[in-house]
Write an enzyme that holds these catalytic residues in place. Structure first.
Site, mmCIF file in Angstrom:
data_model
loop_
_atom_site.group_PDB
_atom_site.id
_atom_site.type_symbol
_atom_site.label_atom_id
_atom_site.label_comp_id
_atom_site.label_asym_id
_atom_site.label_seq_id
_atom_site.Cartn_x
_atom_site.Cartn_y
_atom_site.Cartn_z
ATOM 1 N N GLU A 36 -1.291 -9.173 16.686
ATOM 2 C CA GLU A 36 -2.147 -9.230 15.498
ATOM 3 C C GLU A 36 -2.056 -7.946 14.680
ATOM 4 O O GLU A 36 -2.031 -7.984 13.451
ATOM 5 C CB GLU A 36 -3.600 -9.508 15.891
ATOM 6 N N TYR A 119 -10.849 -9.455 10.320
ATOM 7 C CA TYR A 119 -9.865 -10.483 10.636
ATOM 8 C C TYR A 119 -9.348 -10.365 12.071
ATOM 9 O O TYR A 119 -9.315 -11.344 12.833
ATOM 10 C CB TYR A 119 -8.657 -10.443 9.672
ATOM 11 N N ASP A 137 -7.812 -15.013 7.136
ATOM 12 C CA ASP A 137 -6.709 -14.153 6.690
ATOM 13 C C ASP A 137 -6.242 -14.636 5.319
ATOM 14 O O ASP A 137 -6.803 -15.566 4.737
ATOM 15 C CB ASP A 137 -5.554 -14.177 7.706
ATOM 16 N N CYS A 190 1.665 -24.078 2.300
ATOM 17 C CA CYS A 190 0.822 -23.675 1.170
ATOM 18 C C CYS A 190 1.050 -22.184 0.895
ATOM 19 O O CYS A 190 0.146 -21.365 0.955
ATOM 20 C CB CYS A 190 -0.646 -23.956 1.501
ATOM 21 N N CYS A 197 4.185 -28.640 -1.760
ATOM 22 C CA CYS A 197 3.123 -29.649 -1.777
ATOM 23 C C CYS A 197 3.622 -31.013 -1.285
ATOM 24 O O CYS A 197 2.857 -31.805 -0.736
ATOM 25 C CB CYS A 197 2.522 -29.764 -3.174
ATOM 26 N N CYS A 200 2.918 -31.312 2.303
ATOM 27 C CA CYS A 200 1.572 -30.923 2.729
ATOM 28 C C CYS A 200 0.765 -32.131 3.219
ATOM 29 O O CYS A 200 0.678 -33.150 2.530
ATOM 30 C CB CYS A 200 0.833 -30.242 1.580
ATOM 31 N N CYS A 206 -6.068 -32.302 -2.168
ATOM 32 C CA CYS A 206 -6.085 -30.904 -2.609
ATOM 33 C C CYS A 206 -6.618 -30.800 -4.038
ATOM 34 O O CYS A 206 -6.022 -31.317 -4.986
ATOM 35 C CB CYS A 206 -4.675 -30.312 -2.536
#
Length: 288
Positions: A36, A119, A137, A190, A197, A200, A206
């Site tokens: 991370e 985060y 995030d 995305c 798209c 997606c 959306c």
DNA sequence: GAGGCGTGGAC
DNA sequence: TGTCCAAGCCT
């Protein structure tokens, strides 16, 4: 509370998720924490080899804590933002000395560690310990901005409404999987530029797509210049220290940046940050 | 809260 | 040899 976005995104993730080593069942909390930190502002492909090296060399916080901080900086390589290496070393020492070598498991305890902000604390608590948190995030913020708010990009800084929205979407069961699924959707589909798209799973719902993908409206998004900045100069100087086996003469540092005023300022900055040390007259090294 | 902090790949 | 931006944090 089931939300219409849940099933499509979770199903998509089951099919399309990347097999990343820190997501495997055998990944330790320490390995997840290291990943991370390394992933902050840094692409996955660049993190992978460095993470593998670190895990082999320093499989536990104790192993890293035994080393001088300069070794963490040296083995950070060219990942960028090398203060993260210093903070990871400080994390290792704190975990060893204050947590009996175990990475803390709660958000609040993780937050006390250096370099761990909102985060990262939420991510480690979720992914290493299965806790339920809003993991917000840049990917998640973008997905929510588009699908829910109908805007191309989220605000520059995280807002309370964003946080509340993310919290309202946490499923009662499987919060960590939901978090990683939304992140993965933002990372692979995305995306900031040229979102895919057509691929997606929630394109039919959306708000941004349904509105005709209106362009970002509001203040310009700051584009950072780099060439000629103190940041570039610091990077050059630190690379000299990192690539040398031991202390280096100042002349070697002088050779990599022409502007003496800027060079001295950058070197002072590295010293102030603890990324470099003056070990003798005109002799500099990584921190010991 | 705005600005500083690395690096390199994709356009 | 330009712009954007990639799992943020700290002051």
């Amino acid at each position: 509370m089931a939300h219409p976005l849940h099933s499509p995104i979770l199903d998509w993730y089951a099919e399309h998720n990347r097999d990343l080593p820190w997501r495997r069942p055998e990944a330790t909390p320490w390995g997840i924490l290291v990943s991370e930190i390394m992933l902050q502002q840094t692409p996955v492909v660049r993190v992978l080899p460095i993470w593998e090296e670190w895990m082999t060399r320093w499989p536990t916080p104790e192993a890293l804590a035994k080393e001088p901080p300069g070794e963490a900086v040296r083995n950070w390589g060219r990942l960028g933002y090398p203060r993260r290496a210093l903070r990871l070393h400080a994390c290792a020492k704190a975990i060893t000395e204050s947590w009996h070598g175990e990475v803390p498991s709660t958000y609040d305890d993780l937050r006390t560690l250096p370099g761990i902000g909102d985060y990262t604390a939420a991510a480690v608590a979720s992914f290493a310990y299965g806790k339920s948190h809003a993991v917000l995030d840049t990917n998640v913020r973008r997905v929510l901005a588009r699908t829910i708010r109908g805007e191309e990009y989220p605000p520059k800084a995280t807002t309370t409404p964003e946080k509340r929205l993310a919290e309202s979407l946490i499923p009662p069961i499987g919060a960590p999987r939901w978090a990683v699924a939304v992140m993965e959707l933002g990372a692979l589909v995305c995306t900031a530029r040229s979102p895919r798209c057509a691929d997606c799973p929630v394109s039919s719902r959306c708000a941004w797509l349904l509105a005709g993908k209106p362009a970002h409206d509001g203040p310009e998004r700051k584009g950072q210049t780099y060439a000629g900045t103190d940041r570039q100069c610091r990077g050059r100087l630190l690379a000299v220290l990192r690539d040398a086996p031991g202390p280096v003469e100042k002349a070697l540092l002088d050779a990599v940046w022409a502007d003496a005023v800027q060079r001295e300022r950058a070197l002072d900055g590295l010293l102030a940050d603890g990324l470099a040390e003056l070990v003798d007259d005109d002799l500099y090294a990584l921190p010991g």
